[in-house]
Structures are given as structure tokens and as C-alpha cells.
Design a protein around this motif. Sequence first.
Motif, PDB file in Angstrom:
ATOM      1  N   ARG A  64      -0.325  -9.196 -15.175  1.00  0.00           N
ATOM      2  CA  ARG A  64       0.327  -8.305 -14.213  1.00  0.00           C
ATOM      3  C   ARG A  64      -0.604  -8.020 -13.055  1.00  0.00           C
ATOM      4  O   ARG A  64      -1.810  -8.257 -13.138  1.00  0.00           O
ATOM      5  N   THR A  65      -0.011  -7.522 -11.984  1.00  0.00           N
ATOM      6  CA  THR A  65      -0.805  -7.042 -10.861  1.00  0.00           C
ATOM      7  C   THR A  65      -0.582  -5.546 -10.748  1.00  0.00           C
ATOM      8  O   THR A  65       0.448  -5.029 -11.166  1.00  0.00           O
ATOM      9  N   VAL A  66      -1.554  -4.872 -10.161  1.00  0.00           N
ATOM     10  CA  VAL A  66      -1.443  -3.444  -9.906  1.00  0.00           C
ATOM     11  C   VAL A  66      -1.880  -3.212  -8.473  1.00  0.00           C
ATOM     12  O   VAL A  66      -2.947  -3.666  -8.070  1.00  0.00           O
ATOM     13  N   GLY A  67      -1.057  -2.547  -7.710  1.00  0.00           N
ATOM     14  CA  GLY A  67      -1.371  -2.268  -6.318  1.00  0.00           C
ATOM     15  C   GLY A  67      -0.558  -3.148  -5.386  1.00  0.00           C
ATOM     16  O   GLY A  67      -0.180  -4.267  -5.733  1.00  0.00           O
ATOM     17  N   THR A  68      -0.296  -2.638  -4.215  1.00  0.00           N
ATOM     18  CA  THR A  68       0.602  -3.313  -3.286  1.00  0.00           C
ATOM     19  C   THR A  68       0.028  -4.609  -2.729  1.00  0.00           C
ATOM     20  O   THR A  68       0.740  -5.601  -2.623  1.00  0.00           O
ATOM     21  N   LYS A  69      -1.252  -4.644  -2.390  1.00  0.00           N
ATOM     22  CA  LYS A  69      -1.829  -5.870  -1.827  1.00  0.00           C
ATOM     23  C   LYS A  69      -1.778  -7.021  -2.825  1.00  0.00           C
ATOM     24  O   LYS A  69      -1.345  -8.121  -2.497  1.00  0.00           O
ATOM     25  N   GLN A  70      -2.206  -6.768  -4.053  1.00  0.00           N
ATOM     26  CA  GLN A  70      -2.191  -7.816  -5.073  1.00  0.00           C
ATOM     27  C   GLN A  70      -0.769  -8.240  -5.410  1.00  0.00           C
ATOM     28  O   GLN A  70      -0.496  -9.421  -5.602  1.00  0.00           O
ATOM     29  N   THR A  71       0.121  -7.278  -5.473  1.00  0.00           N
ATOM     30  CA  THR A  71       1.504  -7.576  -5.826  1.00  0.00           C
ATOM     31  C   THR A  71       2.179  -8.381  -4.726  1.00  0.00           C
ATOM     32  O   THR A  71       2.898  -9.349  -5.009  1.00  0.00           O
ATOM     33  N   LEU A  72       1.939  -8.035  -3.469  1.00  0.00           N
ATOM     34  CA  LEU A  72       2.511  -8.795  -2.359  1.00  0.00           C
ATOM     35  C   LEU A  72       2.005 -10.234  -2.372  1.00  0.00           C
ATOM     36  O   LEU A  72       2.778 -11.180  -2.181  1.00  0.00           O
ATOM     37  N   ARG A  92       8.850  -9.934 -11.875  1.00  0.00           N
ATOM     38  CA  ARG A  92       9.530  -8.663 -11.670  1.00  0.00           C
ATOM     39  C   ARG A  92       8.555  -7.705 -11.010  1.00  0.00           C
ATOM     40  O   ARG A  92       7.400  -7.619 -11.413  1.00  0.00           O
ATOM     41  N   VAL A  93       9.014  -6.981 -10.003  1.00  0.00           N
ATOM     42  CA  VAL A  93       8.165  -6.057  -9.260  1.00  0.00           C
ATOM     43  C   VAL A  93       8.663  -4.635  -9.471  1.00  0.00           C
ATOM     44  O   VAL A  93       9.872  -4.377  -9.467  1.00  0.00           O
ATOM     45  N   TYR A  94       7.735  -3.722  -9.648  1.00  0.00           N
ATOM     46  CA  TYR A  94       8.023  -2.297  -9.813  1.00  0.00           C
ATOM     47  C   TYR A  94       7.449  -1.551  -8.617  1.00  0.00           C
ATOM     48  O   TYR A  94       6.308  -1.781  -8.239  1.00  0.00           O
ATOM     49  N   VAL A  95       8.241  -0.652  -8.051  1.00  0.00           N
ATOM     50  CA  VAL A  95       7.813   0.141  -6.893  1.00  0.00           C
ATOM     51  C   VAL A  95       8.078   1.612  -7.197  1.00  0.00           C
ATOM     52  O   VAL A  95       9.169   1.967  -7.669  1.00  0.00           O
ATOM     53  N   ALA A  96       7.104   2.468  -6.922  1.00  0.00           N
ATOM     54  CA  ALA A  96       7.260   3.902  -7.137  1.00  0.00           C
ATOM     55  C   ALA A  96       8.083   4.513  -6.006  1.00  0.00           C
ATOM     56  O   ALA A  96       7.840   4.222  -4.833  1.00  0.00           O
ATOM     57  N   ARG A  97       9.042   5.334  -6.365  1.00  0.00           N
ATOM     58  CA  ARG A  97       9.906   5.983  -5.362  1.00  0.00           C
ATOM     59  C   ARG A  97       9.128   6.950  -4.468  1.00  0.00           C
ATOM     60  O   ARG A  97       9.499   7.162  -3.322  1.00  0.00           O
ATOM     61  N   ASP A  98       8.054   7.534  -4.987  1.00  0.00           N
ATOM     62  CA  ASP A  98       7.296   8.495  -4.185  1.00  0.00           C
ATOM     63  C   ASP A  98       6.159   7.854  -3.389  1.00  0.00           C
ATOM     64  O   ASP A  98       5.364   8.547  -2.765  1.00  0.00           O
ATOM     65  N   ALA A  99       6.091   6.535  -3.380  1.00  0.00           N
ATOM     66  CA  ALA A  99       5.088   5.838  -2.565  1.00  0.00           C
ATOM     67  C   ALA A  99       5.476   5.952  -1.094  1.00  0.00           C
ATOM     68  O   ALA A  99       6.659   6.036  -0.760  1.00  0.00           O
ATOM     69  N   GLU A 100       4.483   5.964  -0.239  1.00  0.00           N
ATOM     70  CA  GLU A 100       4.743   6.014   1.202  1.00  0.00           C
ATOM     71  C   GLU A 100       5.538   4.773   1.613  1.00  0.00           C
ATOM     72  O   GLU A 100       5.141   3.651   1.275  1.00  0.00           O
ATOM     73  N   PRO A 101       6.638   4.954   2.337  1.00  0.00           N
ATOM     74  CA  PRO A 101       7.481   3.809   2.716  1.00  0.00           C
ATOM     75  C   PRO A 101       6.736   2.720   3.470  1.00  0.00           C
ATOM     76  O   PRO A 101       6.974   1.531   3.233  1.00  0.00           O
ATOM     77  N   VAL A 152      -5.064   6.481 -12.301  1.00  0.00           N
ATOM     78  CA  VAL A 152      -4.550   6.967 -11.019  1.00  0.00           C
ATOM     79  C   VAL A 152      -3.148   6.400 -10.804  1.00  0.00           C
ATOM     80  O   VAL A 152      -2.715   5.500 -11.519  1.00  0.00           O
ATOM     81  N   GLY A 153      -2.480   6.899  -9.801  1.00  0.00           N
ATOM     82  CA  GLY A 153      -1.144   6.410  -9.507  1.00  0.00           C
ATOM     83  C   GLY A 153      -1.176   5.018  -8.880  1.00  0.00           C
ATOM     84  O   GLY A 153      -2.189   4.597  -8.326  1.00  0.00           O
ATOM     85  N   ALA A 154      -0.065   4.323  -8.989  1.00  0.00           N
ATOM     86  CA  ALA A 154       0.068   2.998  -8.376  1.00  0.00           C
ATOM     87  C   ALA A 154       1.383   2.953  -7.603  1.00  0.00           C
ATOM     88  O   ALA A 154       2.417   3.378  -8.109  1.00  0.00           O
ATOM     89  N   ALA A 155       1.328   2.473  -6.377  1.00  0.00           N
ATOM     90  CA  ALA A 155       2.527   2.370  -5.553  1.00  0.00           C
ATOM     91  C   ALA A 155       3.419   1.228  -6.033  1.00  0.00           C
ATOM     92  O   ALA A 155       4.638   1.307  -5.956  1.00  0.00           O
ATOM     93  N   SER A 156       2.790   0.166  -6.566  1.00  0.00           N
ATOM     94  CA  SER A 156       3.556  -0.972  -7.030  1.00  0.00           C
ATOM     95  C   SER A 156       2.784  -1.763  -8.071  1.00  0.00           C
ATOM     96  O   SER A 156       1.565  -1.640  -8.188  1.00  0.00           O
ATOM     97  N   ALA A 157       3.529  -2.583  -8.800  1.00  0.00           N
ATOM     98  CA  ALA A 157       2.939  -3.456  -9.819  1.00  0.00           C
ATOM     99  C   ALA A 157       3.929  -4.585 -10.065  1.00  0.00           C
ATOM    100  O   ALA A 157       5.096  -4.499  -9.661  1.00  0.00           O
ATOM    101  N   ALA A 158       3.475  -5.626 -10.725  1.00  0.00           N
ATOM    102  CA  ALA A 158       4.363  -6.750 -11.013  1.00  0.00           C
ATOM    103  C   ALA A 158       3.998  -7.407 -12.332  1.00  0.00           C
ATOM    104  O   ALA A 158       2.835  -7.410 -12.739  1.00  0.00           O
ATOM    105  N   ILE A 159       4.998  -7.978 -12.968  1.00  0.00           N
ATOM    106  CA  ILE A 159       4.803  -8.849 -14.117  1.00  0.00           C
ATOM    107  C   ILE A 159       4.726 -10.257 -13.547  1.00  0.00           C
ATOM    108  O   ILE A 159       5.587 -10.668 -12.766  1.00  0.00           O
ATOM    109  N   LEU A 160       3.692 -10.996 -13.937  1.00  0.00           N
ATOM    110  CA  LEU A 160       3.484 -12.346 -13.420  1.00  0.00           C
ATOM    111  C   LEU A 160       4.037 -13.385 -14.386  1.00  0.00           C
ATOM    112  O   LEU A 160       4.176 -13.125 -15.580  1.00  0.00           O
ATOM    113  N   GLU A 161       4.287 -14.571 -13.848  1.00  0.00           N
ATOM    114  CA  GLU A 161       4.732 -15.704 -14.663  1.00  0.00           C
ATOM    115  C   GLU A 161       3.667 -16.003 -15.697  1.00  0.00           C
ATOM    116  O   GLU A 161       2.481 -15.967 -15.413  1.00  0.00           O
ATOM    117  N   GLU A 162       4.090 -16.330 -16.886  1.00  0.00           N
ATOM    118  CA  GLU A 162       3.161 -16.694 -17.976  1.00  0.00           C
ATOM    119  C   GLU A 162       2.856 -18.166 -17.909  1.00  0.00           C
ATOM    120  O   GLU A 162       3.616 -18.970 -17.522  1.00  0.00           O
TER     121      GLU A 162
END
Length: 83
Positions: free
Chosen positions: A12-20, A30-39, A73-83
Motif C-alpha cells: 500500500r501507499t500512504v500519503g497523497t504524493k506516493q498515492t498519486l 483502490r484509493v482511499y481519500v479522507a473527507r476532511d483532507a484539504e481539497p 498521524v492522519g493521512a489524506a490518502s492511501a491506496a492498495i497496490l497491485e500484488e
Amino acid sequence: MSLDRLRAARRRTVGTKQTLKAVLKGEARRVYVARDAEPHVVRDLVQACQARGVELEYVDTMRELGSACRIKVGAASAAILEE
């Protein structure tokens, strides 16, 4: 709960830069985004997911997403990566 899949993911990735980067490389399943993250922080990521057809799921808080990724700490986004 939908975050169980993220918790159990071997890669998985954690954080917007790595996830992007993972989305742009075609590695994110699959990508997860926190609703309270800055748009402006997650805007490019959301657009990239929509353009590439990557599953996008919203989580209520950054704290909840960070906890699912096993970080203190909080994370704005994360993703599950291909296996």
C-alpha cells in the motif's frame, strides 16, 4: 468495514504524493481519500483516479485513514497496490 481491506493489504501507499505516483504508474487498485483532507491537496489525485478508472473510496477522517495504515498521524490518502 471498507478499511479492513486496506489494513490487510500487503502492499500500500500512504500519503497523497506516493498515492498519486502509484495511480499514474497504473499500480493502484483502490484509493482511499479522507473527507476532511484539504481539497487542494487531494484534487489531482481524485482527478487521476477518475480519468484512469481506479476505484475511489472516501473515509470520514484523516485520523481514521492514518490509523488503518498503522501510522500515528492522519493521512489524506492511501491506496492498495497491485500484488
